[in-house]
Write a protein that holds these residues in place. Sequence first.
Motif, mmCIF file in Angstrom:
data_model
loop_
_atom_site.group_PDB
_atom_site.id
_atom_site.type_symbol
_atom_site.label_atom_id
_atom_site.label_comp_id
_atom_site.label_asym_id
_atom_site.label_seq_id
_atom_site.Cartn_x
_atom_site.Cartn_y
_atom_site.Cartn_z
ATOM 1 N N ARG A 81 62.425 6.545 35.576
ATOM 2 C CA ARG A 81 62.559 5.920 34.258
ATOM 3 C C ARG A 81 62.371 6.930 33.131
ATOM 4 N N ALA A 82 63.186 6.764 32.111
ATOM 5 C CA ALA A 82 63.046 7.587 30.910
ATOM 6 C C ALA A 82 62.063 6.900 29.966
ATOM 7 N N ALA A 83 61.655 7.618 28.928
ATOM 8 C CA ALA A 83 60.746 7.040 27.936
ATOM 9 C C ALA A 83 61.410 5.818 27.301
ATOM 10 N N GLY A 84 60.660 4.731 27.215
ATOM 11 C CA GLY A 84 61.196 3.506 26.623
ATOM 12 C C GLY A 84 61.834 2.569 27.614
ATOM 13 N N ASP A 85 62.030 3.026 28.863
ATOM 14 C CA ASP A 85 62.593 2.145 29.894
ATOM 15 C C ASP A 85 61.577 1.067 30.267
ATOM 16 N N TRP A 86 62.089 -0.026 30.790
ATOM 17 C CA TRP A 86 61.231 -1.142 31.188
ATOM 18 C C TRP A 86 60.497 -0.808 32.475
ATOM 19 N N ARG A 87 59.193 -0.985 32.450
ATOM 20 C CA ARG A 87 58.367 -0.822 33.643
ATOM 21 C C ARG A 87 57.969 -2.231 34.095
ATOM 22 N N PRO A 88 58.495 -2.693 35.238
ATOM 23 C CA PRO A 88 58.195 -4.065 35.671
ATOM 24 C C PRO A 88 56.690 -4.295 35.842
ATOM 25 N N PRO A 89 56.144 -5.280 35.147
ATOM 26 C CA PRO A 89 54.720 -5.581 35.327
ATOM 27 C C PRO A 89 54.474 -6.364 36.613
ATOM 28 N N ILE A 90 53.248 -6.291 37.109
ATOM 29 C CA ILE A 90 52.839 -7.069 38.281
ATOM 30 C C ILE A 90 51.756 -8.037 37.824
ATOM 31 N N VAL A 91 52.015 -9.316 37.998
ATOM 32 C CA VAL A 91 51.088 -10.350 37.532
ATOM 33 C C VAL A 91 50.543 -11.111 38.739
ATOM 34 N N LYS A 92 49.224 -11.284 38.772
ATOM 35 C CA LYS A 92 48.610 -12.079 39.846
ATOM 36 C C LYS A 92 48.476 -13.534 39.386
ATOM 37 N N THR A 93 48.857 -14.450 40.277
ATOM 38 C CA THR A 93 48.758 -15.873 39.932
ATOM 39 C C THR A 93 48.201 -16.688 41.103
ATOM 40 N N VAL A 94 47.675 -17.835 40.742
ATOM 41 C CA VAL A 94 47.417 -18.900 41.721
ATOM 42 C C VAL A 94 48.135 -20.108 41.131
ATOM 43 N N ALA A 95 49.426 -20.204 41.434
ATOM 44 C CA ALA A 95 50.288 -21.194 40.772
ATOM 45 C C ALA A 95 49.807 -22.620 40.983
ATOM 46 N N TRP A 134 62.409 -6.888 24.758
ATOM 47 C CA TRP A 134 62.802 -5.504 25.053
ATOM 48 C C TRP A 134 64.320 -5.410 25.236
ATOM 49 N N MET A 135 64.899 -6.378 25.962
ATOM 50 C CA MET A 135 66.350 -6.373 26.194
ATOM 51 C C MET A 135 67.120 -6.618 24.902
ATOM 52 N N GLU A 136 66.623 -7.549 24.075
ATOM 53 C CA GLU A 136 67.320 -7.867 22.826
ATOM 54 C C GLU A 136 67.322 -6.674 21.875
ATOM 55 N N GLU A 137 66.204 -5.956 21.824
ATOM 56 C CA GLU A 137 66.091 -4.793 20.933
ATOM 57 C C GLU A 137 67.114 -3.718 21.284
ATOM 58 N N ARG A 138 67.429 -3.577 22.553
ATOM 59 C CA ARG A 138 68.302 -2.494 23.021
ATOM 60 C C ARG A 138 69.721 -2.950 23.338
ATOM 61 N N GLY A 139 70.027 -4.213 23.106
ATOM 62 C CA GLY A 139 71.359 -4.722 23.398
ATOM 63 C C GLY A 139 71.624 -4.946 24.874
ATOM 64 N N GLY A 182 63.821 -6.618 40.573
ATOM 65 C CA GLY A 182 62.762 -7.340 39.883
ATOM 66 C C GLY A 182 62.509 -6.790 38.485
ATOM 67 N N ASP A 183 62.451 -7.687 37.492
ATOM 68 C CA ASP A 183 62.037 -7.316 36.135
ATOM 69 C C ASP A 183 60.558 -7.633 35.940
ATOM 70 N N VAL A 184 60.106 -8.645 36.674
ATOM 71 C CA VAL A 184 58.687 -9.034 36.676
ATOM 72 C C VAL A 184 58.323 -9.365 38.117
ATOM 73 N N TYR A 185 57.178 -8.847 38.572
ATOM 74 C CA TYR A 185 56.699 -9.149 39.925
ATOM 75 C C TYR A 185 55.470 -10.025 39.838
ATOM 76 N N VAL A 186 55.441 -11.047 40.689
ATOM 77 C CA VAL A 186 54.318 -11.973 40.705
ATOM 78 C C VAL A 186 53.741 -12.010 42.113
ATOM 79 N N VAL A 187 52.450 -11.677 42.210
ATOM 80 C CA VAL A 187 51.742 -11.824 43.482
ATOM 81 C C VAL A 187 51.025 -13.166 43.411
ATOM 82 N N ASN A 188 51.629 -14.163 44.040
ATOM 83 C CA ASN A 188 51.075 -15.521 44.018
ATOM 84 C C ASN A 188 50.029 -15.674 45.129
#
Length: 318
Positions: free
Chosen positions: A217-231, A250-255, A187-193
């Motif tokens: 994770r090292a400094a600057g690594d992606w930390r997957p966010p957790i987003v709450k939704t009611v889709a 973030w991905m584009e900046e680092r190739g 997961g790059d993004v987690y959604v609690v629906n």
Amino acid sequence: MVDVPDLVEQARQGRPRAVARLISLVEGASPQLRAVMAALAPLTGNAYVVGLTGSPGVGKSTSTSALITAYRKIGKRVGVLAVDPSSPFSGGALLGDRVRMSDHASDPGVYIRSMATRGHLGGLAWSAPQAIRVLDAAGCEVILVETVGVGQSEVEIASQADTSVVLLAPGMGDGIQAAKAGILEIGDVYVVNKADREGADATVRELNHMLGLGEARAAGDWRPPIVKTVAARAEGVDEVVEALEKHRAWMEERGILAERRSRRAAREVETIAVTALRERIGDLRGDRRLSALADRIVRGELDPYAAADELVAGLTQG
């Protein structure tokens, strides 16, 4: 025979029938598929591919529909591949997600296609990469790929998407399921629906805890966010889009985005090559060469690995 250049040109103009015809050629493994892919190759590489996966019942189709609305609000053309279980009788898509996304049916800026897994356990149809390429060439800026969500095999979405979204819902035992299925790794993004249900905050806490346990994770690594939704009420969906755009940047900046796409193309080439070899081996059944190798194994003159090496050498030279 289909006029491939004309069909591709019509698809570039965003004509739904042309896009549908091209995807049908892909699904049917048409003899013209090579010509189609050759014509599409210079037109691809622009779309952002977002994979959505999760256990059945977490609201994947509702979330996909809400994301379509959010992206259309900011003027993006959206393509959707909704990969459904196959009917055991017809081989076609069983659920038909287009029914659940009917609000977008008349929008010319949206193309929705249900695809059958055709028994493929990874939750994705084998032809999904080529179908993604068709939508890309047809001018879709964002492509949402919604998978079947079939337990441990749903992790395959990570190999097809630029960004993988894992959906969970409170009260479904998703914490245990997440650990078992290994989706915490993809997961790059987690959604609690369905966050209006009791236990949503507990699900977020548990997920946070589990992500922390597996963290290295090292400094600057992606930390997957957790987003709450009611889709179903479009609540929290803009925050999901914001998280997706941050991950893309973030991905584009680092190739990393280019690396992911290169790995995806390599896997696709490998799949096509292995499929071609398997078909050639299938053609050998009953062939004298294969029978002769089998007889030598039975007599103890040859081991199976040496026989396989000899068979592959014969196939690749032939």
